[in-house]
Design a protein around this motif. Structure first.
Motif, short mmCIF file in Angstrom:
data_model
loop_
_atom_site.label_atom_id
_atom_site.label_comp_id
_atom_site.label_asym_id
_atom_site.label_seq_id
_atom_site.Cartn_x
_atom_site.Cartn_y
_atom_site.Cartn_z
N LEU A 93 0.87 -1.18 0.00
CA LEU A 93 0.00 0.00 0.00
C LEU A 93 0.90 1.23 0.00
CD1 LEU A 93 -2.95 1.10 0.29
CD2 LEU A 93 -2.45 1.32 2.73
N THR A 94 0.74 2.08 -0.99
CA THR A 94 1.60 3.25 -1.14
C THR A 94 0.80 4.51 -0.85
OG1 THR A 94 2.83 2.09 -2.86
CG2 THR A 94 3.18 4.44 -2.68
N ALA A 98 -1.01 9.91 -9.81
CA ALA A 98 -0.77 8.96 -10.90
C ALA A 98 0.71 8.80 -11.18
CB ALA A 98 -1.51 9.40 -12.16
N ALA A 99 1.42 9.91 -11.31
CA ALA A 99 2.84 9.85 -11.65
C ALA A 99 3.66 9.19 -10.56
CB ALA A 99 3.37 11.26 -11.93
N ASP A 108 -1.51 4.90 -3.99
CA ASP A 108 -2.88 4.43 -3.77
C ASP A 108 -3.71 5.55 -3.15
OD1 ASP A 108 -2.59 1.65 -4.60
OD2 ASP A 108 -1.28 1.44 -2.85
N TYR A 109 -3.15 6.23 -2.16
CA TYR A 109 -3.82 7.35 -1.50
C TYR A 109 -2.84 8.50 -1.35
CZ TYR A 109 -7.85 4.58 0.18
OH TYR A 109 -8.99 3.82 0.28
N THR A 114 -7.39 11.33 -0.31
CA THR A 114 -7.72 11.41 -1.73
C THR A 114 -7.16 10.22 -2.50
OG1 THR A 114 -5.73 12.66 -2.43
CG2 THR A 114 -7.57 13.93 -1.53
N ALA A 115 -7.86 9.88 -3.56
CA ALA A 115 -7.42 8.81 -4.46
C ALA A 115 -7.93 9.13 -5.86
CB ALA A 115 -7.95 7.45 -4.01
N LEU A 116 -7.28 8.59 -6.86
CA LEU A 116 -7.75 8.80 -8.22
C LEU A 116 -9.13 8.20 -8.41
CD1 LEU A 116 -4.55 7.99 -10.34
CD2 LEU A 116 -5.55 10.24 -9.93
#
Length: 296
Positions: free
Chosen positions: A96-97, A137-138, A142-143, A268-270
């Motif tokens: 988990l990143t 994204a880059a 994950d969060y 936040t997450a994509l």
């Protein structure tokens, strides 16, 4: 789908030889003989119908064909090795990143991470910090935990808790601050958000004509700003909840109860990122900690 036969021993022998540019050093790494490595590479060359090395009097040099093959093999073996490393005690460790604003990471998250580990021992949490500027994204996150108003394009944002700002300063400075107007005579340590100090002075009852000019060093991190305040460089305006430890031991003081809220912390997450079980576990744990702490 039926995959073609992959000569894994030969590919591994080539990849090691290409990194070392030596059959001998590759053999040492793979715990086989130099002749075995050379033989496997020869078999691969015959299968491909191309030479992968120039055999030199002292060592090896990659041919164009060898240079074309090597990057893909290196990436593949690295990914396989990384995946195998995630197994521990007969279970798969899920990665988990998470990226977090540095102030939140140090002041709130780190003191609680041991508890997350206790509940989820097979989650491999990888934490990075930032100054609130982050590309989810880059950076492969994950969060991301951010400070602001929750309006970040392309992301789902869920509020964690508000982060009211108040004056924090060294005890020797606090002793000469009898009323909020006295703050204006000190060096005002600032963030890149220019509306914070005017907002605090307004909350303290000062109208614009009476507000002092806001001048002083600008910091991209509240943690760094408060450290400067601890060292007597001026007066900081920072989220009090993130600095309970230095407040508790008297390194800094909050001379006035006046606060101003200019944002909150958000998870936040994509929007395009499907939530995994590991992400859900972290989210649920995080909100349980917020509820327990009473900062929501």
């Amino acid at each position: 789908m039926v995959r073609p036969y992959l000569p894994l021993n030969a590919l591994r022998a080539f990849e090691a030889s290409a990194r070392h540019l030596s059959f001998t050093r590759a053999a040492i790494e793979l715990c086989v003989t130099q002749a075995a490595v050379s033989h496997q590479v020869k078999l691969l060359e015959e299968r491909l119908g191309a030479s992968l090395f120039h055999r030199l009097p002292r060592g090896l040099a990659l041919t164009d064909e060898g240079r074309a093959l090597l990057p893909t093999l290196e990436e593949a073996f690295d990914r396989i090795g990384g995946l195998l490393d995630q197994f521990e005690g007969g279970r798969f460790r899920e990665v988990l990143t998470v990226g977090a604003v540095g102030t939140f990471a140090v002041g709130w998250l780190l003191p609680r991470l041991a508890r997350f580990r206790e509940v989820h021992p097979f989650v491999d949490l990888r934490l990075s910090t930032n100054n609130n500027r982050v590309d989810i994204a880059a950076e492969g996150l994950d969060y991301a935990i951010r400070f602001g108003d929750g309006a970040w394009h392309g992301t789902d944002a869920v509020p964690l808790f508000d982060a009211p700002l108040s004056v924090l300063c060294a005890p020797e400075i606090a002793r000469r601050l009898n009323e909020p107007a006295d703050v204006g005579r000190e060096t005002l340590l600032r963030s890149y958000r220019s509306d914070e100090w005017p907002g605090w002075f307004a909350a303290a009852g000062m109208e614009p004509p009476a507000m002092p000019p806001v001048k002083g060093p600008v910091f991209d991190s509240s943690s760094l700003m408060v450290e400067a305040a601890i060292q007597g460089a001026g007066v900081a305006l920072a989220p009090v909840a993130m600095f309970r430890r230095p407040l508790a031991v008297g390194l800094i003081e909050q001379p006035f109860a006046v606060t101003v809220c200019k944002g909150a912390y958000w998870l936040t997450a994509l929007k395009s990122r499907p939530e995994t079980p590991t992400m859900r576990a972290f989210r649920d744990w995080l909100f349980a900690m917020v509820a327990e702490d009473g900062t929501d």
